[in-house]
Design a protein around this motif. Structure first.
Motif, short mmCIF file in Angstrom:
data_model
loop_
_atom_site.label_atom_id
_atom_site.label_comp_id
_atom_site.label_asym_id
_atom_site.label_seq_id
_atom_site.Cartn_x
_atom_site.Cartn_y
_atom_site.Cartn_z
N TYR A 173 21.15 -24.95 -4.23
CA TYR A 173 21.47 -24.04 -5.33
C TYR A 173 20.22 -23.25 -5.70
CZ TYR A 173 25.42 -27.24 -5.77
OH TYR A 173 26.53 -28.01 -5.51
N GLN A 174 20.35 -21.91 -5.72
CA GLN A 174 19.25 -21.06 -6.16
C GLN A 174 19.50 -20.75 -7.64
OE1 GLN A 174 18.91 -17.20 -4.34
NE2 GLN A 174 16.76 -16.99 -4.89
N LEU A 175 18.55 -21.15 -8.48
CA LEU A 175 18.79 -21.14 -9.93
C LEU A 175 17.75 -20.34 -10.68
CD1 LEU A 175 19.54 -24.95 -10.28
CD2 LEU A 175 21.24 -23.11 -10.38
N ASN A 176 18.20 -19.74 -11.78
CA ASN A 176 17.32 -19.23 -12.82
C ASN A 176 17.60 -20.02 -14.10
OD1 ASN A 176 17.62 -16.96 -10.81
ND2 ASN A 176 16.03 -16.09 -12.11
N HIS A 177 16.61 -20.07 -14.98
CA HIS A 177 16.69 -21.00 -16.11
C HIS A 177 16.12 -20.36 -17.37
CE1 HIS A 177 14.42 -24.32 -18.35
NE2 HIS A 177 15.68 -24.66 -18.51
N ILE A 178 16.77 -20.60 -18.49
CA ILE A 178 16.23 -20.22 -19.80
C ILE A 178 16.17 -21.48 -20.65
CG2 ILE A 178 16.75 -19.02 -21.98
CD1 ILE A 178 17.93 -16.75 -20.36
N LEU A 179 15.03 -21.67 -21.29
CA LEU A 179 14.86 -22.77 -22.26
C LEU A 179 14.64 -22.17 -23.64
CD1 LEU A 179 14.28 -25.72 -23.19
CD2 LEU A 179 11.87 -25.28 -22.61
N ILE A 180 15.42 -22.61 -24.60
CA ILE A 180 15.15 -22.35 -26.01
C ILE A 180 14.66 -23.67 -26.58
CG2 ILE A 180 16.08 -21.55 -28.21
CD1 ILE A 180 16.00 -19.44 -25.95
N ALA A 181 13.35 -23.75 -26.80
CA ALA A 181 12.70 -25.04 -27.07
C ALA A 181 13.03 -25.55 -28.47
CB ALA A 181 11.18 -24.91 -26.91
N SER A 219 12.86 -16.62 -22.91
CA SER A 219 12.76 -18.04 -22.59
C SER A 219 11.43 -18.64 -23.05
CB SER A 219 12.91 -18.26 -21.08
OG SER A 219 12.77 -19.64 -20.76
N ASP A 220 11.49 -19.90 -23.50
CA ASP A 220 10.29 -20.67 -23.83
C ASP A 220 9.83 -21.51 -22.64
OD1 ASP A 220 10.33 -19.80 -26.52
OD2 ASP A 220 11.84 -21.31 -27.00
N GLY A 221 10.50 -21.42 -21.52
CA GLY A 221 10.19 -22.27 -20.38
C GLY A 221 8.97 -21.82 -19.61
N ARG A 222 8.45 -22.72 -18.77
CA ARG A 222 7.24 -22.45 -17.99
C ARG A 222 7.44 -21.34 -16.97
NH1 ARG A 222 6.33 -27.43 -14.96
NH2 ARG A 222 8.45 -27.97 -15.55
N ASN A 223 8.69 -21.07 -16.57
CA ASN A 223 8.97 -20.06 -15.56
C ASN A 223 9.45 -18.74 -16.15
OD1 ASN A 223 8.58 -21.74 -13.08
ND2 ASN A 223 10.17 -22.95 -14.07
N ALA A 224 9.25 -18.55 -17.45
CA ALA A 224 9.77 -17.34 -18.11
C ALA A 224 9.25 -16.07 -17.45
CB ALA A 224 9.39 -17.37 -19.59
N LEU A 225 7.96 -16.03 -17.13
CA LEU A 225 7.37 -14.80 -16.58
C LEU A 225 7.80 -14.54 -15.15
CD1 LEU A 225 3.79 -14.97 -18.13
CD2 LEU A 225 5.73 -13.59 -18.86
N ASN A 226 8.49 -15.50 -14.52
CA ASN A 226 9.11 -15.27 -13.21
C ASN A 226 10.60 -14.99 -13.35
OD1 ASN A 226 6.69 -15.81 -11.84
ND2 ASN A 226 7.10 -17.99 -11.82
N GLY A 227 11.03 -14.60 -14.55
CA GLY A 227 12.45 -14.38 -14.78
C GLY A 227 13.25 -15.66 -14.79
#
Length: 429
Positions: A173-181, A219-227
């Motif tokens: 699975y190729q995934l993108n992720h958003i975290l609202i911390a 996103s608050d996640g570590r990968n936010a700047l990679n979309g």
């Protein structure tokens, strides 16, 4: 501290024998005893902005993008300080190797790649520092994940009883992720507000907005700047709390907000693949570890291992030297034997060196996150879905399903326990 801030905003310029002070730069954040300046922020925005545009994503509004990049820089600075305090560093050639790899992927040699960076208006030293920061924080998070996440044999047994079929598929699975911390002690009203925000972002995605652009801005996640791009994940590697929801998605769909200890998560399925059963490449190896300490520095550790390698070449038995010299007490008792290992089970730098060796070959001394090693490969094999392989996959699944949450919580705790002051409210970014 205010005196530090005022002083940091001024740079003394010497000219014609007279010292004059010019307001050349200003502080946008104070991170413990370090500062982040406007020029550093703008340089980082330029580097990351070009990466975003090259990936095909539009940039978010300027104020949001600057805020996201500044937040990234603050968290990176805290991690760099933590690494320095605890003596954690990269192998000396790590950044150079990464630059070579980037140059090759772009069809250039390192000198051409450097010229290209500079032609785009980016200082190469700034780009080099950015890569060093990225590699070191990734390395630190890998080390901390091993400390933070523990999986018991009983947990593996229980998982295999319930979900062994999930480990036997090679669906990807190729995934993108958003975290609202969120935080554990957060007021219920604020937690509800953040759940509502996550739900609104899901609805905006379903309404046609680009998920990666939303991740970049919100996103608050570590990968936010990679979309929010977290790459390809095997079904066995999906976060435990999200696995069922993700496997039910069609390409282009997004989950409902999913709650974990670190906050509310959205997962977007960009692509999916599945195919034939995968054979596992395994290696049996042994090693000798010399761990630097107050009495032994890196140079002494390297010298000791060179001596031991010479003795092996001269006929001494590897296993005897491992028993008497290795600082890895668990494997030393068995002659340095690490047993059969599958990809991803060992330190990445260790695995990289091991994979280069022929059978029976002894490596040159090299450094990993644990210290300095020499390693010898004894055997290699391809394995089908044996019980031991399934147990290894179950271990990796359980660990990876927890590690993202634990790292996010660790980072937020580090931020909450540190002195961080943003100067942008008074001065504007």
């Amino acid at each position: 501290m205010d005196a530090l801030i005022r002083g940091a905003a001024l740079i003394l310029v010497l000219g014609a024998g007279v010292a004059t002070a010019e307001l050349l730069d200003r502080v946008v954040a104070v991170v413990e005893e370090d500062i982040i300046t406007q020029s550093e922020l703008e340089e980082r925005v330029s580097i990351i902005g070009k990466q975003v545009l090259q990936s095909g994503m539009p940039l978010p509004p300027k104020s949001q993008f600057f805020a996201q990049v500044l937040e990234y820089m603050v968290m990176a600075q805290l991690q760099m300080q933590f690494a320095e305090k605890h003596g954690i560093s990269l192998p000396p050639d790590a950044v150079v190797k990464e630059i070579r790899s980037l140059a090759e992927r772009n069809g250039m040699d390192p000198r051409q790649f450097r010229r290209q960076i500079e032609q785009e208006g980016i200082r190469f030293t700034g780009f080099y520092n950015y890569l060093h920061e990225q590699l070191l924080t990734q390395h630190l998070q890998q080390i901390e994940s091993r400390r933070l996440v523990r999986v018991t044999e009983d947990e593996i047994d229980n998982f295999l009883r319930l979900h062994a079929d999930r480990l036997q598929t090679d669906n990807q699975y190729q995934l993108n992720h958003i975290l609202i911390a969120t935080q554990r002690q957060m007021a219920p009203r604020e937690k509800d507000r953040r759940r509502t925000k996550a739900q609104a972002l899901a609805e905006r995605t379903r309404g046609g907005e680009n998920f990666a652009s939303l991740a970049l801005a919100e996103s608050d996640g570590r990968n936010a700047l990679n979309g929010g791009d977290i790459g390809w994940r095997a079904e066995a590697e999906l976060p435990g709390f999200a696995a069922d929801a993700i496997t039910k998605l069609e390409i282009g769909e997004v989950t409902e907000p999913l709650q974990s200890p670190s906050g509310f998560h959205l997962f977007y399925l960009a692509d999916k693949e599945g195919g034939e059963q995968v054979m596992v490449n395994q290696t049996r190896s042994r090693h000798i570890l010399i761990r630097p300490n107050a009495l032994i520095d890196d140079g002494e550790a390297l010298a000791q291992l060179n001596t031991l390698k010479d003795r092996i070449s001269g006929g001494d038995r590897f296993e005897d030297l491992a028993r008497s010299h290795s600082d890895d007490t668990a494997s030393a008792a068995d002659g340095g034997n690490l047993g059969w290992t599958s990809p991803g089970m060992l330190d990445p730098y260790f695995e990289e060196q091991m994979n280069r060796l022929e059978i029976d070959e002894v490596s040159e001394p090299f450094q990993s996150s644990f210290g300095w090693h020499i390693v010898q490969v004894l055997e290699r094999r391809k394995m089908d879905e044996t019980e031991s392989t399934l147990r290894t996959r179950a271990l990796n699944h359980l660990a990876r399903s927890r590690v993202n949450d634990e790292i996010e919580i660790w980072l937020r705790r580090m931020l909450n326990n540190s002195y961080v002051r943003y100067m942008t409210e008074e001065q504007g970014v």
